[in-house]
Design an enzyme around this catalytic site. Structure first.
Site, PDB file in Angstrom:
ATOM      1  CG  ASN A   1      32.382  23.133   3.452  1.00  0.00           C
ATOM      2  OD1 ASN A   1      31.707  23.033   4.475  1.00  0.00           O
ATOM      3  ND2 ASN A   1      33.401  23.962   3.335  1.00  0.00           N
ATOM      4  NE  ARG A  56      34.820  22.734   7.184  1.00  0.00           N
ATOM      5  CZ  ARG A  56      34.001  23.638   7.743  1.00  0.00           C
ATOM      6  NH1 ARG A  56      32.830  23.893   7.197  1.00  0.00           N
ATOM      7  NH2 ARG A  56      34.353  24.276   8.826  1.00  0.00           N
ATOM      8  CG  HIS A  68      39.567  27.291  11.007  1.00  0.00           C
ATOM      9  ND1 HIS A  68      39.661  28.389  11.839  1.00  0.00           N
ATOM     10  CD2 HIS A  68      38.455  27.478  10.264  1.00  0.00           C
ATOM     11  CE1 HIS A  68      38.627  29.191  11.604  1.00  0.00           C
ATOM     12  NE2 HIS A  68      37.877  28.661  10.657  1.00  0.00           N
ATOM     13  NE  ARG A  77      31.782  31.162  15.619  1.00  0.00           N
ATOM     14  CZ  ARG A  77      32.360  30.567  14.562  1.00  0.00           C
ATOM     15  NH1 ARG A  77      33.648  30.726  14.331  1.00  0.00           N
ATOM     16  NH2 ARG A  77      31.649  29.811  13.771  1.00  0.00           N
ATOM     17  CD  GLU A 100      38.964  25.341   5.009  1.00  0.00           C
ATOM     18  OE1 GLU A 100      38.570  26.471   4.672  1.00  0.00           O
ATOM     19  OE2 GLU A 100      38.547  24.742   5.999  1.00  0.00           O
TER      20      GLU A 100
END
Ligand code: AMP
Length: 379
Positions: free
Chosen positions: A8, A71, A160, A221, A364
């Site tokens: 990842n 990923r 996601h 964000r 994940e």
């Protein structure tokens, strides 16, 4: 053949996990960070791959390695599921770079390095956007000119996806049902944050958009914002579009409102009466509540509301704030269950509630490993 290596890569990091899928055990977990940031640090993702290989020595059994799972952040509308990597797939990920200028190049360099390091092992790309490719047209369409939509790919993609897919499936299992039988809302609240409406196992709406900037308030964000703000700031200051983009992604959100992008600092600050931290927490929870309402309307009926990721799994304050006042919609939590610290999947709704409220730790890496192994015919 039961080992899977999951890679990842962020813009300046590589996280890896080596899993034994026979008993779903982690054989090695680690990260290479600050890639390319200064003299003395690892220079690029290819050099980072060499560091990972060194750290895997003694754990990795090449003859047992069934797949390398990558990923990949942006699959645009080109990838709807896990994909066996070949030259053509690499070329497509490259074509998608304009949509994810920081992430896809890093993902690609690492894929090339891993293909060199493991030339005989199948490599599988698992896209953050893939789970959301089932969004219906009205959910992914922005009301903008046809040239933007058709020629430039301006639409909602969502992110996601791997987490939303894993968590929504686990939630169904916890309810004792099959994913195709339930509707759930997943709240992935980590450093990045997004909500997802899942109808019968398929994503039908999600809060992140063409990029991960839209939707919920996040660590750094802004989330939702009047799109005219960018032009306004450009007119009022000397900031150009690139700089405004950087500010909205890296210097907004909880950091801008409450002085930290870590929810632990924010809740401590709010406890101590700090005004910025209190405002940050209020805005954060209010935005989540608004999305719960929206997705209840989208789904009509839900079986579960599910919290996951760093904040969702660990912050009773945020969970309580997010669902405050929703009792008339059938959503309530038990203060005692909510306050209990645990790393397990669990109910936090009271026994009498219509709708289950769950905490499901996301994973994940296991999801990527599962998808990679299934694709190459193992597992
Ligand atoms: P993630 O991106 O899922 O790793 O989530 C990381 C974020 O989770 C951190 O930036 C923190 O804001 C938050 N977090 C981690 N542990 C806790 C905790 N015990 N309480 C509140 N927030 C937490």
């Amino acid at each position: 053949m039961n080992q899977v290596l999951v890679l990842n890569s962020g813009s300046s990091s590589i996280k890896y996990q080596l899993l034994d899928m026979a008993d779903r055990r982690r054989l090695a977990v680690g990260a290479v960070e600050r890639i390319g940031e200064s003299a003395g640090s690892v220079s690029d993702h290819a050099a980072g791959m060499d560091v990972v290989l060194g750290e895997l020595e003694g754990h990795l059994d090449r003859s047992a390695l069934a797949a390398v799972g990558h990923r990949v952040v942006h699959g645009g509308d080109r990838f709807r599921g896990p994909t066996r990597i070949d030259d053509e797939v690499c070329a497509t990920i490259k074509e998608l770079i304009p949509l994810a200028p920081l992430h896809n190049p890093a993902n690609l360099t690492l894929i090339e390095a891993a293909r060199k390091a493991f030339p005989d092992t199948p490599q599988v790309a698992v896209f953050d956007t893939a789970f959301h490719q089932t969004l219906p047209v009205p959910a992914y369409t922005y009301a903008v000119p046809a040239e933007w939509r058709d020629d430039l790919g301006v639409r909602r993609y969502g992110f996601h996806g791997t987490s939303h897919q894993y968590v929504s499936r686990r939630a169904a299992e916890l309810l004792g049902r099959r994913p195709e039988e339930v509707n759930v809302i997943v709240l992935h609240l980590g450093n990045g944050a997004s909500a997802c409406a899942v109808r019968q196992g398929r994503s039908v709406d999600t809060s992140m958009g063409m990029t991960p900037l839209e939707g919920l308030v996040m660590g750094t964000r802004s989330g939702d914002l009047d799109p005219a703000v960018s032009a306004y700031i450009a007119r009022r200051t000397s900031q150009d579009a690139e700089e405004t983009d950087r500010v909205l992604n890296k210097a907004s959100g909880m950091l801008a409102l409450g002085g930290s992008n870590d929810m632990r600092d924010i809740t401590r600050g709010a406890d101590a009466g700090d005004e910025g931290a209190t405002l940050a927490l209020d805005v954060y929870c209010y935005r989540i509540r608004k999305y719960i309402g929206a997705y209840l309307a989208v789904l009509g009926r839900i079986d579960a509301l599910v919290f996951t990721a760093g904040v969702g799994e660990n912050s009773p304050v945020v969970r309580a704030g997010a669902v405050a006042g929703l009792e008339h919609l059938g959503i309530a939590i038990s203060p005692k269950r909510n306050a209990a610290e645990s790393k397990e999947e669990r109910y936090i709704s009271p026994y009498w509630a219509q709708t289950a409220v769950l905490v499901v730790p996301t994973d994940e890496e296991i999801e990527i490993a599962d998808q990679a192994l299934t694709l190459v015919g193992g597992g």
